[in-house]
Motif scaffolding. Structure first.
Motif, mmCIF file in Angstrom:
data_model
loop_
_atom_site.group_PDB
_atom_site.id
_atom_site.type_symbol
_atom_site.label_atom_id
_atom_site.label_comp_id
_atom_site.label_asym_id
_atom_site.label_seq_id
_atom_site.Cartn_x
_atom_site.Cartn_y
_atom_site.Cartn_z
ATOM 1 N N UNK A 138 0.830 -1.200 0.000
ATOM 2 C CA UNK A 138 0.000 0.000 0.000
ATOM 3 C C UNK A 138 0.866 1.252 0.000
ATOM 4 N N UNK A 139 1.923 1.235 0.783
ATOM 5 C CA UNK A 139 2.811 2.394 0.851
ATOM 6 C C UNK A 139 3.544 2.609 -0.467
ATOM 7 N N UNK A 140 3.967 1.506 -1.099
ATOM 8 C CA UNK A 140 4.683 1.629 -2.371
ATOM 9 C C UNK A 140 3.781 2.185 -3.469
ATOM 10 N N UNK A 141 2.573 1.638 -3.582
ATOM 11 C CA UNK A 141 1.662 2.098 -4.618
ATOM 12 C C UNK A 141 1.208 3.533 -4.376
ATOM 13 N N UNK A 142 1.008 3.889 -3.120
ATOM 14 C CA UNK A 142 0.615 5.266 -2.823
ATOM 15 C C UNK A 142 1.737 6.236 -3.156
ATOM 16 N N UNK A 143 2.970 5.882 -2.817
ATOM 17 C CA UNK A 143 4.100 6.770 -3.105
ATOM 18 C C UNK A 143 4.290 6.973 -4.604
ATOM 19 N N UNK A 144 3.950 5.956 -5.392
ATOM 20 C CA UNK A 144 4.185 6.050 -6.830
ATOM 21 C C UNK A 144 3.010 6.650 -7.585
ATOM 22 N N UNK A 145 1.773 6.302 -7.204
ATOM 23 C CA UNK A 145 0.629 6.651 -8.040
ATOM 24 C C UNK A 145 -0.307 7.700 -7.433
ATOM 25 N N UNK A 146 -0.407 7.798 -6.106
ATOM 26 C CA UNK A 146 -1.319 8.802 -5.541
ATOM 27 C C UNK A 146 -0.775 9.338 -4.209
ATOM 28 N N UNK A 147 0.385 10.002 -4.246
ATOM 29 C CA UNK A 147 1.003 10.479 -3.001
ATOM 30 C C UNK A 147 0.229 11.595 -2.310
ATOM 31 N N UNK A 148 -0.604 12.345 -3.050
ATOM 32 C CA UNK A 148 -1.249 13.528 -2.473
ATOM 33 C C UNK A 148 -2.768 13.409 -2.398
ATOM 34 N N UNK A 149 -3.304 12.220 -2.597
ATOM 35 C CA UNK A 149 -4.759 12.056 -2.532
ATOM 36 C C UNK A 149 -5.094 10.658 -2.042
ATOM 37 N N UNK A 150 -6.385 10.397 -1.904
ATOM 38 C CA UNK A 150 -6.852 9.079 -1.479
ATOM 39 C C UNK A 150 -7.037 8.180 -2.691
ATOM 40 N N UNK A 151 -7.120 6.877 -2.451
ATOM 41 C CA UNK A 151 -7.342 5.930 -3.548
ATOM 42 C C UNK A 151 -8.677 6.188 -4.237
ATOM 43 N N UNK A 152 -9.646 6.717 -3.513
ATOM 44 C CA UNK A 152 -10.950 6.980 -4.120
ATOM 45 C C UNK A 152 -10.888 8.129 -5.122
ATOM 46 N N UNK A 153 -9.870 8.989 -5.033
ATOM 47 C CA UNK A 153 -9.781 10.159 -5.912
ATOM 48 C C UNK A 153 -8.723 10.004 -6.997
ATOM 49 N N UNK A 154 -7.952 8.930 -6.976
ATOM 50 C CA UNK A 154 -6.835 8.787 -7.908
ATOM 51 C C UNK A 154 -7.351 8.527 -9.322
#
Length: 232
Positions: A138-154
């Protein structure tokens, strides 16, 4: 330099190591595996549900399978069901696979629709990213694809991996059934998010106020955490 070129890069943990542009060719091994397992035995329904339809679950929980590939596999299921006990015998198809896939409570047989099932499994992966942000993946994917928003907004973005494309394929389905516990309301936006205790309309239907478009639910509460009726 004498290095030989190979077209088959094999699989790692049962999944293809390299995904080419032709996804149908990449995931053809699922179809071949289904063909091998559809043997002539008693109890076709149990055979289809417990064995044949369970074969692609692992791959479908990671990758988005092309709809054409799902249709071909379902064609094998249908041929096996109406045929003489094997996937090569056609037989007379008295009912379409869509009708057979209707739940038993609605006078169907409850077989899975592979495409919809694939989307549901990918939506579950999105749910894991949303509810378990402490996991390494989860941390890896968030850092790469949506560092500044939630998964619901990516959004999809530019040049994502096929795995990330697959996870986002289930995002809309996940959001349809998504609701939030309010708590202190600091992480929940007033407009555009599902947070009302109403199954039919969990999100506000009133037009947002421009100045408060990004306001959070805690602004509707008093210092004691109760609803501020004056603000409401």
């Amino acid at each position: 330099m004498g290095v030989r070129e190979t077209r088959d890069f094999g699989r790692y943990l049962g999944l293809p190591s390299v995904l080419g542009r032709n996804k149908s060719a990449t995931f053809r091994y699922i179809e071949e595996k289904v063909r091998e397992r559809l043997l002539s035995k008693a109890g076709k329904e149990v055979m289809l549900k417990s064995v044949a339809q369970a074969l692609p679950i692992f791959t479908m929980s990671v990758f988005f399978i092309p709809a054409r590939m799902c249709d071909k596999i379902e064609m094998l299921f249908n041929r096996y069901w109406w045929g003489g006990g094997n996937s090569n015998s056609r037989g007379v198809h008295w009912m379409s696979w869509n009708r057979l896939s209707v739940p038993k409570c609605q006078v169907g047989l409850g077989f899975r629709r592979l495409h919809e099932f694939n989307i549901a499994l990918l939506a579950k992966q999105g749910w894991r990213l949303l509810t378990t942000p402490h996991l390494l993946v989860s941390q890896l994917l968030k850092a790469k694809y949506f560092p500044k928003c939630s998964f619901t907004d990516v959004v999809l973005g530019n040049n994502p991996s096929y795995m990330w494309r697959s996870i986002l394929a289930g995002q809309s389905v996940m959001k349809e059934g998504l609701a939030r516990w309010i708590g202190d309301g600091r992480d929940t936006k007033i407009w555009g998010w599902s947070w009302l205790a109403d199954h039919a309309n969990p999100a506000l239907t009133t037009a947002p106020v421009d100045l408060l478009r990004d306001a959070t639910v805690n602004g509707l509460m008093d210092v004691e955490g109760q609803w501020d009726e004056g603000v409401l």
